[in-house]
Design a protein around this motif. Structure first.
Motif, PDB file in Angstrom:
ATOM      1  N   ARG A  59       0.804  -1.222   0.000  1.00 24.72           N
ATOM      2  CA  ARG A  59       0.000   0.000   0.000  1.00 24.72           C
ATOM      3  C   ARG A  59       0.839   1.275   0.000  1.00 24.72           C
ATOM      4  O   ARG A  59       0.291   2.370  -0.158  1.00 24.72           O
ATOM      5  N   LYS A  61       4.655   2.909  -1.346  1.00 25.87           N
ATOM      6  CA  LYS A  61       5.881   2.676  -2.123  1.00 25.87           C
ATOM      7  C   LYS A  61       7.136   2.916  -1.281  1.00 25.87           C
ATOM      8  O   LYS A  61       8.146   2.258  -1.490  1.00 25.87           O
ATOM      9  N   ALA A  87      -2.366  11.985  -1.713  1.00 24.14           N
ATOM     10  CA  ALA A  87      -3.559  11.125  -1.824  1.00 24.14           C
ATOM     11  C   ALA A  87      -4.312  11.162  -0.490  1.00 24.14           C
ATOM     12  O   ALA A  87      -4.403  12.222   0.141  1.00 24.14           O
ATOM     13  N   THR A  90      -1.903   7.658   3.137  1.00 27.56           N
ATOM     14  CA  THR A  90      -1.391   6.375   3.614  1.00 27.56           C
ATOM     15  C   THR A  90       0.104   6.470   3.960  1.00 27.56           C
ATOM     16  O   THR A  90       0.493   6.257   5.118  1.00 27.56           O
ATOM     17  N   GLU A 109      -1.937  17.907  -2.295  1.00 26.33           N
ATOM     18  CA  GLU A 109      -2.814  17.045  -3.096  1.00 26.33           C
ATOM     19  C   GLU A 109      -3.733  17.953  -3.906  1.00 26.33           C
ATOM     20  O   GLU A 109      -4.273  18.910  -3.379  1.00 26.33           O
ATOM     21  N   SER A 111      -6.424  16.884  -6.118  1.00 22.73           N
ATOM     22  CA  SER A 111      -7.792  16.456  -6.414  1.00 22.73           C
ATOM     23  C   SER A 111      -8.683  16.827  -5.220  1.00 22.73           C
ATOM     24  O   SER A 111      -8.471  16.333  -4.107  1.00 22.73           O
ATOM     25  N   ALA A 135      -3.475  21.986  -3.544  1.00 21.01           N
ATOM     26  CA  ALA A 135      -2.782  22.785  -4.564  1.00 21.01           C
ATOM     27  C   ALA A 135      -2.203  21.851  -5.621  1.00 21.01           C
ATOM     28  O   ALA A 135      -2.116  20.634  -5.423  1.00 21.01           O
ATOM     29  N   ARG A 138       2.556  21.361  -9.704  1.00 17.53           N
ATOM     30  CA  ARG A 138       3.262  21.953 -10.851  1.00 17.53           C
ATOM     31  C   ARG A 138       3.494  23.445 -10.672  1.00 17.53           C
ATOM     32  O   ARG A 138       4.262  24.058 -11.414  1.00 17.53           O
ATOM     33  N   VAL A 157       3.277  11.705  -7.697  1.00 16.49           N
ATOM     34  CA  VAL A 157       2.031  12.237  -8.256  1.00 16.49           C
ATOM     35  C   VAL A 157       1.498  11.417  -9.423  1.00 16.49           C
ATOM     36  O   VAL A 157       0.441  11.743  -9.981  1.00 16.49           O
TER      37      VAL A 157
HETATM   38  N1  SAM Z   1       1.924   8.837  -2.273  1.00 15.60           N
HETATM   39  C1  SAM Z   1       0.626   8.282  -1.949  1.00 15.60           C
HETATM   40  C2  SAM Z   1       0.801   7.158  -0.953  1.00 15.60           C
HETATM   41  O1  SAM Z   1       1.786   6.421  -1.041  1.00 15.60           O
HETATM   42  O2  SAM Z   1      -0.043   7.032  -0.051  1.00 15.60           O
HETATM   43  C3  SAM Z   1      -0.079   7.844  -3.229  1.00 15.60           C
HETATM   44  C4  SAM Z   1      -0.083   8.940  -4.287  1.00 15.60           C
HETATM   45  S1  SAM Z   1      -1.070   8.612  -5.724  1.00 15.60           S
HETATM   46  C5  SAM Z   1      -0.109   7.457  -6.623  1.00 15.60           C
HETATM   47  C6  SAM Z   1      -0.880  10.084  -6.639  1.00 15.60           C
HETATM   48  C7  SAM Z   1      -1.657  11.283  -6.105  1.00 15.60           C
HETATM   49  O3  SAM Z   1      -1.117  12.479  -6.686  1.00 15.60           O
HETATM   50  C8  SAM Z   1      -3.134  11.281  -6.467  1.00 15.60           C
HETATM   51  O4  SAM Z   1      -3.902  11.411  -5.291  1.00 15.60           O
HETATM   52  C9  SAM Z   1      -3.313  12.497  -7.394  1.00 15.60           C
HETATM   53  O5  SAM Z   1      -4.560  13.162  -7.234  1.00 15.60           O
HETATM   54  C10 SAM Z   1      -2.150  13.384  -6.941  1.00 15.60           C
HETATM   55  N2  SAM Z   1      -1.670  14.321  -7.963  1.00 15.60           N
HETATM   56  C11 SAM Z   1      -1.510  14.094  -9.295  1.00 15.60           C
HETATM   57  N3  SAM Z   1      -1.028  15.191  -9.912  1.00 15.60           N
HETATM   58  C12 SAM Z   1      -0.865  16.145  -8.952  1.00 15.60           C
HETATM   59  C13 SAM Z   1      -0.407  17.489  -8.968  1.00 15.60           C
HETATM   60  N4  SAM Z   1      -0.017  18.067 -10.103  1.00 15.60           N
HETATM   61  N5  SAM Z   1      -0.379  18.165  -7.801  1.00 15.60           N
HETATM   62  C14 SAM Z   1      -0.770  17.576  -6.641  1.00 15.60           C
HETATM   63  N6  SAM Z   1      -1.229  16.316  -6.568  1.00 15.60           N
HETATM   64  C15 SAM Z   1      -1.267  15.599  -7.699  1.00 15.60           C
END
Ligand code: SAM
Length: 234
Positions: A59, A61, A87, A90, A109, A111, A135, A138, A157
């Motif tokens: 769950r 990385k 996210a 976690t 985050e 979304s 926010a 990027r 991300v």
């Molecule tokens: N790192 C988390 C963990 O291990 O619990 C999982 C992260 S998940 C793979 C990627 C997350 O990045 C998603 O929730 C997505 O909405 C967010 N995300 C994607 N692009 C982003 C951006 N430009 N700025 C902020 N968050 C972003």
């Protein structure tokens, strides 16, 4: 369920533990900063009056990288961490356990739906060392009024050009001598095959932006599509 019998601190990383079970198995864990509170259904274990949370590498990385013998893990007690792609929190929760109350995590985050869940989790658990930020990573200047200098910048991300996004954030927030942690997609596990173009491009970007790569591990079998890379900027 199998009874936990002993706990040992990780050979290299303070604040990371191995829980030993009576059947001889071991699991990765962190010391729960908010005893009694679970984050993602993980097992809570009491040993010697201390509560630990089992860290599931399938769950998280970062958990997977530690299981796969990561050698350099720059997050420790008191670290200030900028975490891009929080996210629902976690991995952030385990990082929060490790850095403790002298440390701080800025969790970014973008979304709104996922952020609401993240924010609610942080509030429900009462994790005082996490600052959730809605926010887009990027555009690092979006959160300039909230974030102070950090020791570690972490990105997961799941988007292309992560290395660029991370370096742009590091330029603004990372202290001199700080570290980066980057989750990169699609490094080929088969050493006889060429690494993917994306992988090469991301590594090149990190180097061009002034970081030395100090450690890199595959996340197999916990995560088949990614590697985790640790870098340092002098
Ligand atoms: N790192 C988390 C963990 O291990 O619990 C999982 C992260 S998940 C793979 C990627 C997350 O990045 C998603 O929730 C997505 O909405 C967010 N995300 C994607 N692009 C982003 C951006 N430009 N700025 C902020 N968050 C972003």
């Amino acid at each position: 369920s199998v009874r936990a019998v002993d706990v040992k601190e990780h050979e290299r990383f303070k604040g990371v533990y191995w829980i030993e079970f009576e059947d001889g198995s071991t699991r990765l864990a962190t010391r729960n900063l908010t005893p009694g509170k679970r984050v993602y259904g993980e097992q809570l274990i009491n040993l010697g009056g201390v509560e630990y949370r089992v860290w599931n590498p399938y769950r998280s990385k970062l958990g997977a990288a530690i299981m796969n013998k990561l050698e350099a893990m720059p997050i420790s007690e008191g670290s200030k961490v900028l975490y891009l792609g929080a996210a629902s929190g976690t991995t952030v929760s385990h990082v929060s356990d490790i850095v403790g109350l002298n440390g701080l995590i800025y969790g970014v985050e973008f979304s709104p739906r996922v952020f609401r869940e993240f924010m609610q989790n942080i509030i429900d658990q009462g994790r005082l060392n996490v600052i959730p930020i809605l926010a887009d990573a990027r555009y690092p200047e979006q959160y300039i009024s909230l974030v102070k200098g950090v020791d570690v910048a972490y990105i997961d991300v799941a988007q292309p050009f992560q290395a660029k996004i991370l370096a742009d954030n590091a330029d603004v927030y990372l202290v001199k001598g700080g570290y980066i942690i980057l989750v990169i997609k699609a490094m080929s596990i088969d050493v006889t095959k060429e690494p993917s173009e994306t992988f090469k491009r991301e590594i090149d970007t990190i180097k061009e932006r002034g970081f030395d790569i100090i450690n890199m591990v595959h996340l197999e079998p916990y995560d088949v599509a990614h590697a985790l890379v640790v870098g340092k900027r002098d």
